[in-house]
Motif scaffolding. Structure first.
Motif, PDB file in Angstrom:
ATOM      1  N   MET A  48     -30.300  66.689 -48.904  1.00  0.00           N
ATOM      2  CA  MET A  48     -31.506  65.886 -49.072  1.00  0.00           C
ATOM      3  C   MET A  48     -31.793  65.643 -50.545  1.00  0.00           C
ATOM      4  O   MET A  48     -32.133  64.514 -50.949  1.00  0.00           O
ATOM      5  CB  MET A  48     -32.713  66.551 -48.405  1.00  0.00           C
ATOM      6  CG  MET A  48     -33.998  65.732 -48.515  1.00  0.00           C
ATOM      7  SD  MET A  48     -35.387  66.400 -47.583  1.00  0.00           S
ATOM      8  CE  MET A  48     -34.822  66.117 -45.904  1.00  0.00           C
ATOM      9  N   ASN A  49     -31.663  66.678 -51.373  1.00  0.00           N
ATOM     10  CA  ASN A  49     -31.863  66.491 -52.809  1.00  0.00           C
ATOM     11  C   ASN A  49     -30.885  65.472 -53.373  1.00  0.00           C
ATOM     12  O   ASN A  49     -31.238  64.651 -54.225  1.00  0.00           O
ATOM     13  CB  ASN A  49     -31.703  67.824 -53.544  1.00  0.00           C
ATOM     14  CG  ASN A  49     -32.915  68.728 -53.394  1.00  0.00           C
ATOM     15  OD1 ASN A  49     -34.023  68.247 -53.186  1.00  0.00           O
ATOM     16  ND2 ASN A  49     -32.713  70.023 -53.496  1.00  0.00           N
ATOM     17  N   VAL A  54     -29.939  60.422 -55.908  1.00  0.00           N
ATOM     18  CA  VAL A  54     -29.107  59.228 -56.079  1.00  0.00           C
ATOM     19  C   VAL A  54     -29.935  57.965 -55.849  1.00  0.00           C
ATOM     20  O   VAL A  54     -29.810  56.977 -56.584  1.00  0.00           O
ATOM     21  CB  VAL A  54     -27.894  59.287 -55.138  1.00  0.00           C
ATOM     22  CG1 VAL A  54     -27.156  57.952 -55.128  1.00  0.00           C
ATOM     23  CG2 VAL A  54     -26.947  60.414 -55.546  1.00  0.00           C
ATOM     24  N   THR A  55     -30.784  57.985 -54.829  1.00  0.00           N
ATOM     25  CA  THR A  55     -31.647  56.832 -54.559  1.00  0.00           C
ATOM     26  C   THR A  55     -32.590  56.577 -55.726  1.00  0.00           C
ATOM     27  O   THR A  55     -32.806  55.433 -56.137  1.00  0.00           O
ATOM     28  CB  THR A  55     -32.456  57.056 -53.269  1.00  0.00           C
ATOM     29  OG1 THR A  55     -31.561  57.291 -52.177  1.00  0.00           O
ATOM     30  CG2 THR A  55     -33.323  55.858 -52.952  1.00  0.00           C
ATOM     31  N   ALA A 149     -22.253  66.178 -50.460  1.00  0.00           N
ATOM     32  CA  ALA A 149     -21.503  64.919 -50.358  1.00  0.00           C
ATOM     33  C   ALA A 149     -22.127  63.947 -49.360  1.00  0.00           C
ATOM     34  O   ALA A 149     -22.243  62.745 -49.642  1.00  0.00           O
ATOM     35  CB  ALA A 149     -20.045  65.200 -49.991  1.00  0.00           C
ATOM     36  N   ALA A 150     -22.526  64.427 -48.185  1.00  0.00           N
ATOM     37  CA  ALA A 150     -23.075  63.529 -47.156  1.00  0.00           C
ATOM     38  C   ALA A 150     -24.376  62.884 -47.625  1.00  0.00           C
ATOM     39  O   ALA A 150     -24.601  61.683 -47.419  1.00  0.00           O
ATOM     40  CB  ALA A 150     -23.304  64.284 -45.854  1.00  0.00           C
ATOM     41  N   GLY A 151     -25.234  63.658 -48.259  1.00  0.00           N
ATOM     42  CA  GLY A 151     -26.487  63.100 -48.773  1.00  0.00           C
ATOM     43  C   GLY A 151     -26.254  62.110 -49.895  1.00  0.00           C
ATOM     44  O   GLY A 151     -26.887  61.049 -49.954  1.00  0.00           O
ATOM     45  N   ALA A 152     -25.327  62.446 -50.802  1.00  0.00           N
ATOM     46  CA  ALA A 152     -25.011  61.536 -51.899  1.00  0.00           C
ATOM     47  C   ALA A 152     -24.444  60.234 -51.359  1.00  0.00           C
ATOM     48  O   ALA A 152     -24.769  59.144 -51.850  1.00  0.00           O
ATOM     49  CB  ALA A 152     -24.024  62.199 -52.863  1.00  0.00           C
ATOM     50  N   TYR A 153     -23.600  60.336 -50.323  1.00  0.00           N
ATOM     51  CA  TYR A 153     -23.032  59.122 -49.720  1.00  0.00           C
ATOM     52  C   TYR A 153     -24.139  58.244 -49.132  1.00  0.00           C
ATOM     53  O   TYR A 153     -24.164  57.026 -49.348  1.00  0.00           O
ATOM     54  CB  TYR A 153     -22.021  59.478 -48.632  1.00  0.00           C
ATOM     55  CG  TYR A 153     -21.337  58.261 -48.042  1.00  0.00           C
ATOM     56  CD1 TYR A 153     -20.096  57.857 -48.512  1.00  0.00           C
ATOM     57  CD2 TYR A 153     -21.946  57.500 -47.037  1.00  0.00           C
ATOM     58  CE1 TYR A 153     -19.471  56.720 -47.994  1.00  0.00           C
ATOM     59  CE2 TYR A 153     -21.336  56.369 -46.527  1.00  0.00           C
ATOM     60  CZ  TYR A 153     -20.098  55.988 -47.004  1.00  0.00           C
ATOM     61  OH  TYR A 153     -19.500  54.856 -46.499  1.00  0.00           O
ATOM     62  N   GLY A 155     -27.308  58.103 -49.834  1.00  0.00           N
ATOM     63  CA  GLY A 155     -28.133  57.494 -50.868  1.00  0.00           C
ATOM     64  C   GLY A 155     -27.404  56.381 -51.592  1.00  0.00           C
ATOM     65  O   GLY A 155     -27.937  55.279 -51.781  1.00  0.00           O
ATOM     66  N   ALA A 156     -26.158  56.637 -51.983  1.00  0.00           N
ATOM     67  CA  ALA A 156     -25.404  55.660 -52.769  1.00  0.00           C
ATOM     68  C   ALA A 156     -25.009  54.442 -51.958  1.00  0.00           C
ATOM     69  O   ALA A 156     -24.916  53.329 -52.503  1.00  0.00           O
ATOM     70  CB  ALA A 156     -24.160  56.323 -53.364  1.00  0.00           C
TER      71      ALA A 156
END
Length: 286
Positions: A48-49, A54-55, A149-153, A155-156
């Motif tokens: 989540m962070n 990233v958002t 990785a999943a959260g960064a994906y 968001g990005a």
């Protein structure tokens, strides 16, 4: 622009040093470091962070079609045969909580190993009986485990196309409870920094080149070359790519092309003759 996200300062430190990034003192929500071509955010740990960070970064600095996003950090390896310090490019990302998988496009040639990664909200203990998706599946011994990785994906992916997303992970442990110090993390990332940055800069240049368009005057010069050298479709494609690089490095190429086309042998009488002059032209432009 190259956008970089890490969870921890110790993961970011090699990039901060390599690119001489300066902290953005105006930002208060996240630590952001930057120069003219790099934006780096430290999101803190957890999916989540990572998504929020990233958002936040991309909302304040909207990416363009030639920009790249890279999420990099340490991970646990579920295969003891893989050495600590091994660098992986992730071609599949699975979110443990939802069992959803994401697939960054791996379009660029690269020097890395490829692997899948599972993003877990908790530190995984590497035991064969460990369950990871809704209690239904045993741990894949070949995969990697991280928390972001999943959260960064997610968001990005709002701001970037799949081919602009890059996920690099360095194996730091085997999920057996061994302690990984911040100093060790920095050393592990740092030992791969030259390989990572040289590759990133190369593909970023390629992305920039492919975005370069030609003015009408330049198009007229290109058409003149194509006609005079009897260029095939393949030769035209090569010419345009070379001229994009030339324009990026030197500016307008019209004067250079016009000088070459003033050759008294122009236009070429045969395709064979055209190929000979085309190779000469290439050598003058590259």
């Amino acid at each position: 622009m190259i956008y970089i996200s890490t969870a921890l300062y110790c993961e970011a430190q090699p990039f901060i040093r390599h690119y001489n990034l300066k902290k953005d003192m105006i930002e208060s929500k996240f630590q952001i470091f930057r120069n003219d071509s790099i934006l780096l955010i430290i999101t803190k740990t957890g999916s989540m962070n990572a998504a929020i960070g990233v958002t936040y970064l991309c909302t304040g600095h909207i990416p363009g079609p030639s920009d790249l996003f890279i999420n990099i950090g340490i991970c646990a390896g579920m295969n003891n045969d893989i050495s600590v310090g091994t660098l992986f490019l992730c071609n599949k990302i699975t979110e443990q909580v939802t069992n959803r998988s994401y697939y960054p496009d791996v379009l660029f040639a690269h020097p890395f190993l490829e692997g899948s990664i599972i993003s877990s909200p908790n530190i995984i203990n590497n035991k064969r009986e460990e369950k990871y998706v809704n209690g239904k599946a045993g741990m894949d011994k070949e995969c990697l485990i991280d928390m972001e990785a999943a959260g960064a994906y997610q968001g990005a992916s709002i701001f970037f196309q799949p081919h602009q997303l890059i996920f690099l992970k360095v194996v730091s442990d085997y999920g057996t409870g061994e302690k990984v110090t911040p100093e060790k993390v920095t050393d592990l990332i740092g030992s791969n920094i030259e390989k990572i940055t040289s590759w990133l800069e190369q593909i970023h240049r390629n992305c920039l080149v492919n975005q370069i368009s030609f003015l009408e005057e330049e198009e007229e010069c290109i058409r003149k070359v194509i006609v005079n050298l009897q260029c095939s479709v393949s030769m035209e494609h090569q010419l345009r790519q070379i001229l994009r690089y030339y324009k990026l490095a030197h500016g307008s190429f019209c004067e250079r092309l016009n000088q070459y086309m003033n050759n008294p042998d122009m236009p070429c009488k045969t395709k064979t003759e055209g190929k000979k002059y085309f190779e000469q032209l290439k050598s003058k432009l590259i």
